[in-house]
Design a protein around this motif. Sequence first.
Motif, PDB file in Angstrom:
ATOM      1  N   HIS A  76      -7.216   0.903   4.210  1.00 56.58           N
ATOM      2  CA  HIS A  76      -7.163   1.544   5.542  1.00 56.58           C
ATOM      3  C   HIS A  76      -8.145   0.871   6.489  1.00 56.58           C
ATOM      4  CE1 HIS A  76      -5.569   5.665   3.901  1.00 56.58           C
ATOM      5  NE2 HIS A  76      -4.664   4.719   3.873  1.00 56.58           N
ATOM      6  N   GLU A 114       1.571   4.348  -2.750  1.00 53.47           N
ATOM      7  CA  GLU A 114       1.478   5.788  -2.461  1.00 53.47           C
ATOM      8  C   GLU A 114       2.740   6.519  -2.930  1.00 53.47           C
ATOM      9  OE1 GLU A 114       0.219   6.050   1.664  1.00 53.47           O
ATOM     10  OE2 GLU A 114      -1.817   5.480   1.110  1.00 53.47           O
ATOM     11  N   GLU A 169      -5.139  11.177   4.865  1.00 49.25           N
ATOM     12  CA  GLU A 169      -5.273  10.664   3.492  1.00 49.25           C
ATOM     13  C   GLU A 169      -6.731  10.677   3.033  1.00 49.25           C
ATOM     14  OE1 GLU A 169      -3.055   6.997   3.129  1.00 49.25           O
ATOM     15  OE2 GLU A 169      -1.149   8.039   3.386  1.00 49.25           O
ATOM     16  N   HIS A 186       0.832  -1.209   0.000  1.00 47.98           N
ATOM     17  CA  HIS A 186       0.000   0.000   0.000  1.00 47.98           C
ATOM     18  C   HIS A 186       0.874   1.268   0.000  1.00 47.98           C
ATOM     19  CE1 HIS A 186      -3.621   2.269   1.630  1.00 47.98           C
ATOM     20  NE2 HIS A 186      -2.652   3.036   2.118  1.00 47.98           N
TER      21      HIS A 186
HETATM   22 FE   LIG Z   1      -2.722   5.033   2.859  1.00 54.17          FE
END
Ligand SMILES: [Fe+2]
Length: 275
Positions: A153, A116, A247, A112
Amino acid sequence: MDIFCPQVKPYECLSLPRVQFWVRIMKEHALFIKLGLACKDVELIRQAEQFYGVFASYEKEAECFSCEEHFMAFVEKIMVDVKKIFAFKRHILHLLVHCEIGGYNYPLLIDHISREAMYFLKLLGKIRDRDMKYPVDSIVSDNVFWLRHMADHARFIAGLLDPSERELVEKANAFAVQFEKLELQARDLDSMLWHSAPNNNLVRFEQDATKATTKLRDFKMAARDLISACKVVSLIPPLLADHVLREAEYFLQVLDTIQEDLRSIENQPIMTCDF
Ligand SMILES: [Fe+2]
Ligand SMILES: [Fe+2]
């Protein structure tokens, strides 16, 4: 986006807060990696600390720039280190999935955060090329990225809460299911609208995504406050709770930009087919 650097040109004012946002995110990723490594992996810990220092110094540097050239030179400089941290994250992921290191980093979390880094790299490339029409990718691809990240998340929160926190674990899992569905829908739209203009279905989808993300943002805010006040038992550091909240807020800003673009087609008549 807030414009808080009035002496530079509007273009930089729009890009600078985004760069500052992502530089801080990269710095925190380095810290999360370090915290999840096993004590014996001293070399990896040292590299994570080094990345933390690099991005902490960029954070200080990323304030105001006297001219566009300085800002663009800064962008080029960060790109080099974002590529390096991306490679570092992929290396850690490789070691994890081949069981060559232990520790407490979920492989999906490392995957993840490597995504990003790639997203930030694309954003920096667009800033460098002065191409800021859409946030990073096409409208729908950007949705796919962010909806996937919101689902991740929710999965991380569910997995890091203490199992005794049944109610919160259930809520987090429900958000994960909802965002995984939205992500699949975004992928379908991406395929259906390939080489085609946005339609009213996309307008409706963006509204649904905004509603869902607003609710998830509120949930993350409540979780962050509970964790900070030590009112919930979990393995989630307060900084991580705050990180995922920021985020979600960033995604809401992206959705805002997308909806502004789409508003122009909203009032056009819907095409109907009479069978
Ligand atoms: Fe994230
Ligand atoms: Fe992150």
